[in-house]
Motif scaffolding. Structure first.
Motif, PDB file in Angstrom:
ATOM      1  N   LEU A  96       0.651   2.577  -1.029  1.00  0.00           N
ATOM      2  CA  LEU A  96       0.089   3.391  -2.105  1.00  0.00           C
ATOM      3  C   LEU A  96       0.444   4.855  -1.922  1.00  0.00           C
ATOM      4  CD1 LEU A  96      -1.626   3.689  -4.615  1.00  0.00           C
ATOM      5  CD2 LEU A  96      -3.658   3.783  -3.153  1.00  0.00           C
ATOM      6  N   LEU A 164       4.372  -0.984  -6.151  1.00  0.00           N
ATOM      7  CA  LEU A 164       3.358  -0.009  -6.543  1.00  0.00           C
ATOM      8  C   LEU A 164       3.958   1.205  -7.244  1.00  0.00           C
ATOM      9  CD1 LEU A 164       0.899  -0.041  -3.508  1.00  0.00           C
ATOM     10  CD2 LEU A 164       0.485  -0.852  -5.822  1.00  0.00           C
ATOM     11  N   THR A 205      -0.045  -6.552  -4.388  1.00  0.00           N
ATOM     12  CA  THR A 205       0.561  -6.178  -3.116  1.00  0.00           C
ATOM     13  C   THR A 205      -0.187  -6.808  -1.949  1.00  0.00           C
ATOM     14  OG1 THR A 205       1.271  -4.073  -4.077  1.00  0.00           O
ATOM     15  CG2 THR A 205       1.215  -4.227  -1.676  1.00  0.00           C
TER      16      THR A 205
END
Length: 283
Positions: A96, A164, A205
């Motif tokens: 992230l 992401l 994820t």
């Protein structure tokens, strides 16, 4: 005067429906038959008779009792859960932050870094075993669940960053600017605005990272040399002998290994569907 109405032929539509249902049934059979064979073999008394277990005449749970108590599979399950949780948390956090950096900030070699991340993902796992073993050995983390988790995080992060990145890029910049205008700091904006919007991507994820850590065998076998540190994938090989194989115990252990993955999928399936749809439309 009577008016005759022409009826549309239904033969073509009927055969089309039959073909569709036949294709669906074939796909379901191809997908579900291995799972049925695994469960049937684990509860059948006739574990070594091949096709006889498809319709078992007598059922037993002794194989599950043996696997969980005498074979020590509860310990392997605990080790795998620890490794999987560390891998999921570590890969999601790192991915992230990295995805936010490459999607929102402009810096030198940004494109080169993305290409390098993609290239690393393409390297076969077998080619990385020896380099990773040497690095883990130098860090004195062999035969350690933490060391194995770090390796799994390194394997999961490249794909997670690319996944992401699309979710972060899909968030309008105006949303972040509105948070800044309201007086929010970057950390406040990241936690209260950006994080909830990319949460579905984190679910997808996390599932990928969980599967990597749960099913991986080669690295776990290479880095772990004590029985009390084995994961479920390594512990499964104890049922394979030199001349014989305990098929009942192996199928029971395989069934037990499959259950946590199924439960994890059921727990996060709503977020997974949302994440895949958003990633396909906006990414």
């Amino acid at each position: 005067m009577t008016v005759r109405t022409r009826r549309r032929p239904r033969t073509r539509i009927g055969w089309r429906a039959v073909g569709t249902w036949a294709a669906v049934a074939g796909v379901l059979f191809f997908t579900l038959f291995p799972a049925y064979f695994m469960v049937a073999s684990s509860v059948s008394v006739q574990t070594g008779s091949g096709t006889d277990v498809l319709l078992p005449e007598a059922l037993t749970l002794e194989t599950f009792h043996y696997v969980l108590t005498e074979a020590g599979f509860l310990l392997y399950l605990r080790n795998s859960l620890v490794v999987a949780l560390i891998t999921v948390l570590g890969s999601c956090v790192l991915a992230l932050l990295a995805a936010t950096a490459v999607a929102r900030f402009r810096f030198r070699m940004r494109t080169s870094i993305l290409v390098m991340v993609l290239v690393v993902q393409m390297v076969p796992l077998e080619a990385l075993v020896i380099p990773l073993f040497l690095q883990v050995r130098d860090l004195q983390m062999l035969n350690s669940l933490i060391g194995l988790s770090i390796v799994y995080i390194a394997l999961s992060v490249p794909f997670a960053v690319w996944m992401l990145r699309g979710f972060v890029a899909a968030v309008p910049v105006e949303v972040e600017e509105a948070a800044y205008i309201d007086g929010a700091s970057w950390g406040r904006m990241f936690w209260s605005v950006l994080f909830p919007l990319v949460a579905p991507g984190l679910v997808a994820t996390g599932i990928f990272s969980f599967i990597v850590a749960w099913n991986e065998f080669i690295l776990a076998l290479t880095f772990l040399n004590e029985g009390d540190k084995y994961t479920v994938a390594v512990g499964l090989r104890q049922f394979f002998g030199q001349y014989t194989t305990d098929w009942g115990a192996m199928m029971a252990a395989s069934t037990i290994i499959t259950l946590p993955v199924m439960l994890f999928f059921l727990a996060v399936q709503r977020g997974l569907v949302s994440g895949l749809v958003q990633g396909a439309v906006k990414g």
